[in-house]
Scaffold this motif. Structure first.
Motif, PDB file in Angstrom:
ATOM      1  N   GLN A  71       0.824  -1.209   0.000  1.00 42.28           N
ATOM      2  CA  GLN A  71       0.000   0.000   0.000  1.00 42.28           C
ATOM      3  C   GLN A  71       0.859   1.261   0.000  1.00 42.28           C
ATOM      4  O   GLN A  71       0.728   2.131   0.872  1.00 42.28           O
ATOM      5  N   LEU A 114      -3.692   3.722  -0.707  1.00 40.27           N
ATOM      6  CA  LEU A 114      -4.761   2.712  -0.625  1.00 40.27           C
ATOM      7  C   LEU A 114      -5.528   2.654  -1.943  1.00 40.27           C
ATOM      8  O   LEU A 114      -6.464   1.862  -2.077  1.00 40.27           O
ATOM      9  N   SER A 115      -5.155   3.495  -2.919  1.00 43.01           N
ATOM     10  CA  SER A 115      -6.014   3.649  -4.114  1.00 43.01           C
ATOM     11  C   SER A 115      -6.164   2.344  -4.896  1.00 43.01           C
ATOM     12  O   SER A 115      -7.270   1.990  -5.300  1.00 43.01           O
ATOM     13  N   ASN A 118      -8.265  -0.128  -2.922  1.00 41.15           N
ATOM     14  CA  ASN A 118      -9.641   0.347  -2.815  1.00 41.15           C
ATOM     15  C   ASN A 118     -10.388  -0.006  -4.107  1.00 41.15           C
ATOM     16  O   ASN A 118     -11.507  -0.513  -4.077  1.00 41.15           O
ATOM     17  N   THR A 128     -15.594  -1.423   1.213  1.00 37.41           N
ATOM     18  CA  THR A 128     -14.255  -0.870   1.486  1.00 37.41           C
ATOM     19  C   THR A 128     -14.180  -0.229   2.880  1.00 37.41           C
ATOM     20  O   THR A 128     -13.305   0.582   3.160  1.00 37.41           O
ATOM     21  N   HIS A 131     -11.028   0.562   4.890  1.00 34.37           N
ATOM     22  CA  HIS A 131     -10.186   1.681   4.454  1.00 34.37           C
ATOM     23  C   HIS A 131     -10.589   3.000   5.114  1.00 34.37           C
ATOM     24  O   HIS A 131      -9.843   3.972   5.054  1.00 34.37           O
ATOM     25  N   ASP A 132     -11.768   3.021   5.723  1.00 37.26           N
ATOM     26  CA  ASP A 132     -12.221   4.262   6.369  1.00 37.26           C
ATOM     27  C   ASP A 132     -11.601   4.440   7.755  1.00 37.26           C
ATOM     28  O   ASP A 132     -11.732   5.504   8.358  1.00 37.26           O
ATOM     29  N   GLN A 183      -7.580   9.441  -5.586  1.00 43.10           N
ATOM     30  CA  GLN A 183      -8.169   9.429  -4.239  1.00 43.10           C
ATOM     31  C   GLN A 183      -7.598   8.247  -3.451  1.00 43.10           C
ATOM     32  O   GLN A 183      -7.117   7.286  -4.032  1.00 43.10           O
ATOM     33  N   HIS A 184      -7.692   8.307  -2.148  1.00 41.52           N
ATOM     34  CA  HIS A 184      -7.161   7.277  -1.243  1.00 41.52           C
ATOM     35  C   HIS A 184      -5.645   7.159  -1.335  1.00 41.52           C
ATOM     36  O   HIS A 184      -5.082   6.058  -1.232  1.00 41.52           O
ATOM     37  N   SER A 185      -4.988   8.282  -1.574  1.00 41.23           N
ATOM     38  CA  SER A 185      -3.518   8.283  -1.522  1.00 41.23           C
ATOM     39  C   SER A 185      -3.073   9.695  -1.136  1.00 41.23           C
ATOM     40  O   SER A 185      -3.798  10.657  -1.388  1.00 41.23           O
ATOM     41  N   GLY A 278     -10.079  11.082   0.779  1.00 44.40           N
ATOM     42  CA  GLY A 278     -10.792   9.810   0.866  1.00 44.40           C
ATOM     43  C   GLY A 278     -10.520   8.984   2.110  1.00 44.40           C
ATOM     44  O   GLY A 278     -11.150   7.954   2.317  1.00 44.40           O
ATOM     45  N   PHE A 279      -9.556   9.446   2.930  1.00 48.56           N
ATOM     46  CA  PHE A 279      -9.284   8.715   4.175  1.00 48.56           C
ATOM     47  C   PHE A 279     -10.252   9.267   5.227  1.00 48.56           C
ATOM     48  O   PHE A 279     -10.217  10.459   5.499  1.00 48.56           O
TER      49      PHE A 279
END
Ligand SMILES: Cc1cc2nc3c(=O)[nH]c(=O)nc-3n(C[C@H](O)[C@H](O)[C@H](O)COP(=O)(O)O)c2cc1C
Length: 282
Positions: A71, A114-115, A118, A128, A131-132, A183-185, A278-279
């Motif tokens: 990750q 995490l992109s 995810n 998902t 991941h939150d 998103q998610h990074s 996104g986190f």
């Protein structure tokens, strides 16, 4: 400056000065190399040697990674225009504070990422939710840090110099946009890499560390012993600064300064940016 052949005594003297040194070290070349780390902020403009980046990334990929989930990602920035924009973002109000990024051939941006996973989870039609949670954020951040440090060790073994740049978090939102982060990074920190210029007028020497009693606890945490051992470090820190012709400033002054709000230089917005990216940090 130390070299591959520097003696154990020389290396330990640079690392600990006159403080109590660890006596029972099991010495080998790898430990000797690790103990000679120093950050480099003065670079030759030469491109990285062919294969250096790939070797650093192979070392980074060889670090442990939580649950083998990989990750993290790294964005190697060598384009001079983009690199200059990134240097300006990292310098913030302290104009050109990180100007050396412009002169170095590359800055590596280490991404807590995490992109991919995810997306894989979404494509599998699964939830998902995990991941939150804060732990997913910590996992990705730890993975990025472990990977980068392996890359540092590899770079230094090739005679390259590096310096981490936490200031990459100062303008985290703008930086993410500049390099098309999904998103998610988010960029955890940067790492400048290149050939050290070794300017004798601005020597970049090994910085002394506190005696091991400050950081090493046996079985249970001993706060009093740790704090007490810091006195010796202040003396060593003073000698180090004096040797470089720097003014009076104690290590504890640095600690206190790091708690001044202005020190954050934009990082006070990090939580907001990270959540926006996104986190959820639940
Ligand atoms: C996560 C991290 C972020 C850092 N950020 C910066 C930075 O933004 N600018 C900088 O000049 N040095 C930065 N450094 C380098 C530290 O100042 C340096 O490692 C420390 O003073 C010890 O010196 P040494 O690396 O030469 O032993 C950073 C180091 C780490 C580990």
């Amino acid at each position: 400056m130390t070299t591959a052949n520097s003696s154990r005594e020389t290396i330990l003297n640079l690392r600990y000065g006159e403080q109590t040194k660890p006596h029972k070290l099991l010495w080998n070349e790898q430990i000797a190399a690790l103990l000679q780390h120093r950050s480099v902020r003065n670079y030759l403009p030469d491109a990285l040697p062919d294969g250096a980046l790939e070797s650093m990334v192979a070392a980074a990929q060889s670090a442990s990674t939580s649950s083998n989930l990989h990750q993290w990602s790294v964005v190697a920035v060598t384009d001079p225009v983009l690199k200059a924009q990134i240097a300006d973002l990292a310098s913030g109000k302290k104009k050109d504070a990180n100007g050396f990024i412009k002169r170095a051939p590359a800055v590596l941006l280490w991404v807590a990422d995490l992109s991919r996973n995810n997306r894989i989870t979404c494509e599998a039609g699964a939830d998902t939710k995990v991941h939150d949670y804060l732990d997913a954020f910590v996992m990705a951040t730890v993975d990025a840090a472990l990977a980068s440090q392996n890359a540092v060790v590899a770079a230094e073994s090739m005679g390259l110099g590096v310096v981490y740049i936490g200031a990459m978090r100062n303008q985290a939102k703008a930086l993410a946009a500049l390099i098309n982060l999904p998103q998610h990074s988010f960029v955890t920190f940067g790492l400048v890499v290149g050939r050290p210029a070794n300017n004798p007028e601005k020597p970049e020497t090994v910085r002394p560390r506190p005696p091991q009693e400050v950081v090493l606890h046996h079985n249970r945490y001993d706060a009093a012993r740790s704090m007490q051992a810091l006195d010796a470090y202040e003396t060593e820190f003073h000698k180090f600064r004096e040797g470089l012709g720097m003014g009076h400033w104690t290590w504890k002054d640095s600690v206190v300064y790091s708690n001044k709000f202005e020190y954050m230089d934009g990082r006070e917005n990090l939580r907001h940016t990270v959540v926006e990216r996104g986190f959820k940090l639940l």
